[in-house]
Design an enzyme around this catalytic site. Structure first.
Site, PDB file in Angstrom:
ATOM      1  N   ILE A  13       0.829  -1.206   0.000  1.00 37.66           N
ATOM      2  CA  ILE A  13       0.000   0.000   0.000  1.00 37.66           C
ATOM      3  C   ILE A  13       0.867   1.262   0.000  1.00 37.66           C
ATOM      4  CG2 ILE A  13      -1.792   1.272   1.282  1.00 37.66           C
ATOM      5  CD1 ILE A  13      -2.772  -1.382  -0.023  1.00 37.66           C
ATOM      6  N   GLY A 111      -5.905  -2.560   8.262  1.00 37.99           N
ATOM      7  CA  GLY A 111      -5.432  -3.606   9.177  1.00 37.99           C
ATOM      8  C   GLY A 111      -5.514  -3.174  10.626  1.00 37.99           C
ATOM      9  N   SER A 140     -10.326  -1.381   4.775  1.00 40.78           N
ATOM     10  CA  SER A 140      -9.596  -2.360   3.968  1.00 40.78           C
ATOM     11  C   SER A 140     -10.164  -2.432   2.545  1.00 40.78           C
ATOM     12  CB  SER A 140      -9.684  -3.730   4.621  1.00 40.78           C
ATOM     13  OG  SER A 140     -10.985  -4.237   4.411  1.00 40.78           O
ATOM     14  N   CYS A 141      -9.501  -3.217   1.709  1.00 44.88           N
ATOM     15  CA  CYS A 141      -9.883  -3.321   0.298  1.00 44.88           C
ATOM     16  C   CYS A 141     -11.315  -3.824   0.117  1.00 44.88           C
ATOM     17  CB  CYS A 141      -8.901  -4.232  -0.427  1.00 44.88           C
ATOM     18  SG  CYS A 141      -8.554  -5.764   0.467  1.00 44.88           S
ATOM     19  N   ASN A 142     -11.659  -4.922   0.779  1.00 44.88           N
ATOM     20  CA  ASN A 142     -13.003  -5.493   0.606  1.00 44.88           C
ATOM     21  C   ASN A 142     -14.071  -4.559   1.150  1.00 44.88           C
ATOM     22  OD1 ASN A 142     -12.601  -8.027  -0.707  1.00 44.88           O
ATOM     23  ND2 ASN A 142     -11.546  -8.718   1.138  1.00 44.88           N
ATOM     24  N   ARG A 169      -8.294 -13.565  -2.180  1.00 43.70           N
ATOM     25  CA  ARG A 169      -6.961 -14.007  -2.620  1.00 43.70           C
ATOM     26  C   ARG A 169      -6.190 -14.359  -1.356  1.00 43.70           C
ATOM     27  NH1 ARG A 169      -5.273 -11.201   0.749  1.00 43.70           N
ATOM     28  NH2 ARG A 169      -4.115  -9.241   0.696  1.00 43.70           N
ATOM     29  N   HIS A 195     -15.709  -8.506   7.612  1.00 41.34           N
ATOM     30  CA  HIS A 195     -16.028  -7.479   6.612  1.00 41.34           C
ATOM     31  C   HIS A 195     -17.372  -6.781   6.866  1.00 41.34           C
ATOM     32  CE1 HIS A 195     -13.430 -10.642   4.878  1.00 41.34           C
ATOM     33  NE2 HIS A 195     -12.722  -9.593   4.497  1.00 41.34           N
ATOM     34  N   GLY A 196     -18.393  -7.584   7.244  1.00 41.13           N
ATOM     35  CA  GLY A 196     -19.716  -6.987   7.484  1.00 41.13           C
ATOM     36  C   GLY A 196     -19.654  -5.944   8.594  1.00 41.13           C
ATOM     37  N   HIS A 221      -9.909 -10.164  -5.083  1.00 41.70           N
ATOM     38  CA  HIS A 221     -10.951 -10.871  -4.337  1.00 41.70           C
ATOM     39  C   HIS A 221     -12.200 -10.920  -5.227  1.00 41.70           C
ATOM     40  CE1 HIS A 221      -8.574 -10.183  -0.695  1.00 41.70           C
ATOM     41  NE2 HIS A 221      -8.619  -8.883  -0.886  1.00 41.70           N
ATOM     42  N   GLN A 303      -7.045  -5.982  -4.503  1.00 36.89           N
ATOM     43  CA  GLN A 303      -6.727  -5.666  -3.106  1.00 36.89           C
ATOM     44  C   GLN A 303      -5.571  -4.692  -2.949  1.00 36.89           C
ATOM     45  OE1 GLN A 303      -5.896  -8.547  -4.564  1.00 36.89           O
ATOM     46  NE2 GLN A 303      -3.736  -8.913  -4.125  1.00 36.89           N
TER      47      GLN A 303
HETATM   48  P1  NAD Z   1       3.204  -4.833   3.611  1.00 36.15           P
HETATM   49  O1  NAD Z   1       3.701  -5.875   4.513  1.00 36.15           O
HETATM   50  O2  NAD Z   1       3.240  -5.055   2.136  1.00 36.15           O
HETATM   51  O3  NAD Z   1       3.947  -3.455   3.879  1.00 36.15           O
HETATM   52  C1  NAD Z   1       4.219  -2.978   5.167  1.00 36.15           C
HETATM   53  C2  NAD Z   1       5.604  -2.370   5.156  1.00 36.15           C
HETATM   54  O4  NAD Z   1       5.840  -1.740   6.408  1.00 36.15           O
HETATM   55  C3  NAD Z   1       6.704  -3.408   4.955  1.00 36.15           C
HETATM   56  O5  NAD Z   1       7.573  -2.923   3.955  1.00 36.15           O
HETATM   57  C4  NAD Z   1       7.392  -3.488   6.326  1.00 36.15           C
HETATM   58  O6  NAD Z   1       8.760  -3.758   6.232  1.00 36.15           O
HETATM   59  C5  NAD Z   1       7.159  -2.083   6.841  1.00 36.15           C
HETATM   60  N1  NAD Z   1       7.212  -1.919   8.302  1.00 36.15           N
HETATM   61  C6  NAD Z   1       7.025  -2.839   9.272  1.00 36.15           C
HETATM   62  N2  NAD Z   1       7.137  -2.262  10.488  1.00 36.15           N
HETATM   63  C7  NAD Z   1       7.417  -0.952  10.265  1.00 36.15           C
HETATM   64  C8  NAD Z   1       7.677   0.153  11.116  1.00 36.15           C
HETATM   65  N3  NAD Z   1       7.618   0.042  12.450  1.00 36.15           N
HETATM   66  N4  NAD Z   1       7.939   1.364  10.553  1.00 36.15           N
HETATM   67  C9  NAD Z   1       7.977   1.510   9.202  1.00 36.15           C
HETATM   68  N5  NAD Z   1       7.749   0.494   8.354  1.00 36.15           N
HETATM   69  C10 NAD Z   1       7.475  -0.720   8.884  1.00 36.15           C
HETATM   70  O7  NAD Z   1       1.719  -4.519   4.084  1.00 36.15           O
HETATM   71  P2  NAD Z   1       0.527  -3.891   3.232  1.00 36.15           P
HETATM   72  O8  NAD Z   1      -0.147  -4.994   2.500  1.00 36.15           O
HETATM   73  O9  NAD Z   1       1.009  -2.703   2.485  1.00 36.15           O
HETATM   74  O10 NAD Z   1      -0.462  -3.458   4.374  1.00 36.15           O
HETATM   75  C11 NAD Z   1      -0.326  -2.224   5.060  1.00 36.15           C
HETATM   76  C12 NAD Z   1      -1.659  -1.867   5.662  1.00 36.15           C
HETATM   77  O11 NAD Z   1      -2.619  -1.739   4.603  1.00 36.15           O
HETATM   78  C13 NAD Z   1      -2.243  -2.922   6.614  1.00 36.15           C
HETATM   79  O12 NAD Z   1      -3.005  -2.247   7.592  1.00 36.15           O
HETATM   80  C14 NAD Z   1      -3.158  -3.730   5.711  1.00 36.15           C
HETATM   81  O13 NAD Z   1      -4.175  -4.384   6.404  1.00 36.15           O
HETATM   82  C15 NAD Z   1      -3.707  -2.628   4.829  1.00 36.15           C
HETATM   83  N6  NAD Z   1      -4.201  -3.090   3.525  1.00 36.15           N
HETATM   84  C16 NAD Z   1      -3.540  -4.051   2.814  1.00 36.15           C
HETATM   85  C17 NAD Z   1      -4.090  -4.483   1.611  1.00 36.15           C
HETATM   86  C18 NAD Z   1      -3.446  -5.570   0.824  1.00 36.15           C
HETATM   87  O14 NAD Z   1      -4.175  -6.293   0.141  1.00 36.15           O
HETATM   88  N7  NAD Z   1      -2.144  -5.751   0.828  1.00 36.15           N
HETATM   89  C19 NAD Z   1      -5.267  -3.921   1.117  1.00 36.15           C
HETATM   90  C20 NAD Z   1      -5.870  -2.888   1.830  1.00 36.15           C
HETATM   91  C21 NAD Z   1      -5.353  -2.495   3.054  1.00 36.15           C
END
Ligand code: NAD
Length: 342
Positions: A13, A111, A140-142, A169, A195-196, A221, A303
């Site tokens: 993200i 998250g 979140s995405c969903n 996914r 999700h709901g 998804h 997502q």
């Molecule tokens: P990710 O694991 O791809 O990225 C997180 C990054 O943060 C990693 O590069 C990690 O090394 C870094 N990190 C860890 N601890 C850290 C810290 N203390 N300080 C700075 N960086 C740190 O995760 P993501 O998929 O990008 O998810 C990030 C957020 O977005 C979460 O809350 C997730 O639920 C939400 N999200 C993810 C998706 C998805 O499908 N991937 C979709 C929507 C929302």
């Protein structure tokens, strides 16, 4: 005046939000914070982004690897007006303390728990409630996908009850250690999936129950929606008309060969989107069916991408930079978001 934006957490993200911020003429990207001096760090520098890392020890690690680093996250926070926190779920609470101490605004991702900010955001549902806020959570995405479509249906016809089954996914494409590789995992077995209840953090009045299962794919998804509408005179054509006019929803048709999430994802590649991103809800128009006053449809959610426009709109709302319509239009234009197929 441009709003100075920093990105903490440069993963799936964070990288995308950074690129989207760099495209906005009312925002300036002050830098991104990364844990490791890896290939993504090199490409970030190549794009002209300033790199920060978590602490002094990590600064040393970056320097030893020959990767240029501008300081720690504390230095980055000082330079910013707002931090988009895209660290993994549950890191947010400790970071929120750091942002609050520096009197900065911050956006957290789906998250994190709703309670972290007390306010969850989807641009076309509750932009005005985000005006001037210090802390916002982009859902979140969903949840983003569901809120966009259910809000549009509710405004047009009234939603009596929504029931949704989500085939999720199992992992993002670079998550090489996650499974399953040969199973469908009930996620969870008991109802409802999270999700709901999460939709209700944005649209509290929507009666919704969700169930979810993980499938061995990495792209998109797939939601199966069954929605009871209050307006008993609705036709499938009227539903299509409403969804066609709703921002960030793209209707596709299986007669044109879009028959799977793989084809939907291929649209991103075909139109030359960076990272093949699909910011829109993909809804199969030929799945839209009305039977016994219930609406059925299939919807795809990419997502990795769907929440990116919401992060940009949340920044505008929190600094009162534009109305909801202006912000959505501007974000859509800068990201090339489509309202229809060619
Ligand atoms: P990710 O694991 O791809 O990225 C997180 C990054 O943060 C990693 O590069 C990690 O090394 C870094 N990190 C860890 N601890 C850290 C810290 N203390 N300080 C700075 N960086 C740190 O995760 P993501 O998929 O990008 O998810 C990030 C957020 O977005 C979460 O809350 C997730 O639920 C939400 N999200 C993810 C998706 C998805 O499908 N991937 C979709 C929507 C929302």
């Amino acid at each position: 005046m441009k709003v100075k934006v920093a990105i903490n957490g440069y993963g799936v993200i964070g990288r995308r939000v950074a690129d989207a911020v760099a495209k906005q003429d009312d925002m300036e990207l002050v830098g991104v914070c990364k844990v490791s001096p890896d290939y993504k760090a090199l490409f970030a520098l190549d794009k002209g982004y300033k790199l920060f890392t978590t602490d002094e020890k990590s600064v040393e690690k970056f320097r030893k690897m020959g990767v240029e680093v501008s300081g720690t996250v504390v230095d980055m926070v000082k330079e910013a007006d707002i931090i988009v926190d895209a660290t993994p779920g549950d890191v947010g609470p400790q970071n929120k303390e750091m942002y609050a101490k520096a009197s900065k605004k911050a956006i957290f991702q789906g998250g994190e728990e709703h309670e972290l900010t007390g306010f969850s955001f989807v641009a076309q549902c509750n932009y005005n409630q985000a005006l001037g806020r210090q802390f916002v959570r982009v859902v979140s995405c969903n949840t983003t996908g569901l809120c966009r479509v259910l809000n549009a249906l509710d405004l047009a016809f009234g939603v009596e009850k929504a029931r949704v089954v989500i085939a999720r996914r199992a992992a993002d494409p670079d998550e090489i250690s996650r499974g399953p590789i040969d199973a469908v995992v009930l996620d969870p077995v008991t109802l409802p999936s999270h999700h709901g209840p999460d939709v209700k953090t944005v649209l509290p009045h929507i009666n919704i129950t969700t169930m979810a299962l993980k499938v061995p794919t990495t792209h998109m998804h797939l939601h199966s929606l069954i929605v009871q509408l209050k307006d008993r005179t609705v036709t499938a054509e009227r539903v299509r008309d409403v969804l066609r006019r709703t921002p960030r929803i793209l209707l596709v048709n299986s007669k044109l060969g879009v028959k799977s999430t793989a084809h939907a994802y291929d649209i991103g590649r075909e139109i030359g989107r960076e990272r093949s991103d699909i910011f829109e809800n993909i809804i199969w128009e030929d799945s839209i069916t009305l039977e016994d006053y219930e609406l059925y449809l299939f919807m795809g959610v990419h997502q990795e991408a769907i929440v990116i426009p919401e992060n940009i709109d949340a920044i505008r709302a929190m600094f009162n930079l534009a109305s909801s319509e202006q912000s959505i239009e501007k974000t859509n234009a800068t990201l090339g978001i489509k309202s229809s197929m060619p």
